[in-house]
Design a protein around this motif. Structure first.
Motif, PDB file in Angstrom:
ATOM      1  N   GLN A 114       0.964  -1.316  -0.250  1.00  0.00           N
ATOM      2  CA  GLN A 114       0.122   0.188   0.342  1.00  0.00           C
ATOM      3  C   GLN A 114       1.169   1.652  -0.491  1.00  0.00           C
ATOM      4  OE1 GLN A 114      -3.143   0.168   0.083  1.00  0.00           O
ATOM      5  NE2 GLN A 114      -3.283  -1.679  -0.970  1.00  0.00           N
ATOM      6  N   ILE A 115       1.547   1.158   0.999  1.00  0.00           N
ATOM      7  CA  ILE A 115       2.756   2.844   0.738  1.00  0.00           C
ATOM      8  C   ILE A 115       3.361   2.975  -0.673  1.00  0.00           C
ATOM      9  CG2 ILE A 115       4.622   3.840   1.994  1.00  0.00           C
ATOM     10  CD1 ILE A 115       2.115   3.365   3.601  1.00  0.00           C
ATOM     11  N   LEU A 116       3.972   1.441  -1.062  1.00  0.00           N
ATOM     12  CA  LEU A 116       4.884   1.731  -2.741  1.00  0.00           C
ATOM     13  C   LEU A 116       3.553   2.864  -3.200  1.00  0.00           C
ATOM     14  CD1 LEU A 116       6.414  -1.047  -2.320  1.00  0.00           C
ATOM     15  CD2 LEU A 116       7.436   0.686  -2.540  1.00  0.00           C
ATOM     16  N   SER A 117       2.332   1.401  -3.484  1.00  0.00           N
ATOM     17  CA  SER A 117       1.615   2.845  -4.423  1.00  0.00           C
ATOM     18  C   SER A 117       1.074   4.213  -3.905  1.00  0.00           C
ATOM     19  CB  SER A 117       0.336   2.005  -4.728  1.00  0.00           C
ATOM     20  OG  SER A 117      -0.651   1.898  -3.112  1.00  0.00           O
ATOM     21  N   LEU A 118       1.712   4.005  -2.174  1.00  0.00           N
ATOM     22  CA  LEU A 118       0.642   5.703  -2.376  1.00  0.00           C
ATOM     23  C   LEU A 118       1.792   7.381  -2.203  1.00  0.00           C
ATOM     24  CD1 LEU A 118      -2.071   5.079   0.646  1.00  0.00           C
ATOM     25  CD2 LEU A 118      -2.367   5.298  -1.611  1.00  0.00           C
TER      26      LEU A 118
END
Length: 383
Positions: free
Chosen positions: A266-270
């Motif tokens: 999730q953090i990689l996409s945000l």
């Protein structure tokens, strides 16, 4: 409130008020009936586990071998002693014992008869001037009057003393069931804390920093994930005594890896979003960007994953206790109750039914709740 806005052509246009993300998510969650029923069941389970044993006259360790293997419901018999007194009792067809009960179904005690005739497979019981014989030469066992007639039961009655019956040591199954719920909920609470404080921040740091830090941190996750949990618990028991603490340490040590992977994704996409770049340009620290921007925007998948992992933790504890690696007697958990009941499953199926049903219903409840949260928190379903 609904309002009507007159457009230019005079027609009325009905609009509904603007809802925030969390207001819309709550509305859709309460519209999901399985999720609402699951929430009610979980709250009821927590309340019963905390306060239920306080209202019982028994504890999880109280034993009464005279009242062992009593079912939660039974067929009652009535026999007059010839002096105006009627004795009510029931026959436990599995161990060929008679137990006296009152009119409401409270178990008063074990009835003592004459010495058993092992050749004829019978035993006589005297009630004043009346004698009846328990004949178990052929199954099912039956009660025979002095004239040779078979005595028929007067009706069914619920066990008011032991609502869920007793086990092979005469312990109250209901109280032990509630103590088992305490242990399962404790494991679920520990799994929640571990996933929140270790899994979320570990995955968030790995995803946000990236590079070599991410590679090293995720290799550690992969190493931990490759260790079988059963082997890990056995190794812990070499150092610690077997019991609940070993299960808690095992779950607390390795159960966060799935959450860390999901949060990292999730953090990689945000982290490439414009608001993150703006915060970084304004001088926000890494901690502030993670706690104020990235993790709050990932809270939907985090809550859903957290809810889905709780039944897995409960099942792991039950499985470990079932194979003898969990809590030690006389402590009770759903796994140990199931393990003890398997040996007497054919004779006393009620002892297996209650812990198995508790495990199944709890896992269903958390899974239904997770599905409801997933649908409620997904922005694509927002109306």
């Amino acid at each position: 409130m609904w309002e009507k806005l007159p457009p230019g052509d005079g027609a009325a246009v009905v609009t509904e008020p603007s809802l925030t993300y969390w207001q819309d998510a709550r509305r859709r969650l309460w519209a999901n009936k399985p999720a609402v029923v699951s929430i009610a069941f979980i709250l009821l389970l927590i309340t019963a586990a905390i306060f239920g044993p306080l209202f019982s006259p028994f504890t999880y360790a109280d034993q009464n071998l005279r009242l062992a293997n009593i079912p939660p419901a039974f067929e009652t018999y009535s026999v007059a002693d010839g002096h105006g007194t009627t004795t009510r009792f029931f026959l436990n067809a599995s161990n060929f014992n008679l137990y006296e009960v009152d009119a409401e179904g409270h178990v008063l005690g074990l009835l003592r008869g004459e010495r058993k005739d092992m050749l004829k497979k019978s035993q006589a019981f005297e009630f004043g001037d009346t004698t009846i014989t328990l004949d178990y030469s052929r199954l099912p066992a039956k009660l025979v009057a002095e004239d040779g007639a078979t005595i028929s039961p007067s009706g069914w009655s619920w066990n008011r003393t032991y609502i869920f019956g007793t086990d092979q040591l005469g312990r109250d199954v209901l109280v032990r069931q509630l103590y088992g719920a305490r242990i399962s909920l404790t494991v679920a609470f520990v799994a929640t804390l571990v996933n929140f404080f270790i899994g979320i921040f570990y995955g968030g740091i790995a995803g946000y920093i990236g590079g070599k830090t991410d590679a090293i941190m995720m290799r550690i996750v992969e190493i931990i994930a490759t260790i079988p949990l059963t082997l890990y618990v056995v190794l812990l028991m070499v150092v610690f005594d077997s019991g609940l603490y070993s299960i808690i340490i095992a779950i607390g040590s390795v159960f966060w890896v799935d959450m860390a992977r999901i949060v990292r994704g999730q953090i990689l996409s945000l982290k490439s979003q414009d608001y993150v770049a703006a915060a970084r340009t304004m001088g926000a620290s890494t901690t502030r960007i993670l706690t104020r921007h990235l993790l709050p925007n990932s809270i939907g998948p985090i809550i859903v994953t957290l809810t889905m992992l709780i039944p897995s933790a409960i099942f792991i504890e039950s499985f470990m206790s079932f194979i003898g690696l969990g809590v030690t007697p006389p402590l009770a958990s759903w796994g140990t109750l199931t393990s003890d009941a398997v040996e007497t499953m054919r004779a006393y199926p009620h002892q297996l039914f209650f812990p198995a049903a508790a495990i199944s219903l709890t896992m269903f409840a958390f899974n239904f709740l997770g599905d409801g949260l997933r649908d409620a928190l997904d922005p694509r379903f927002r109306k």
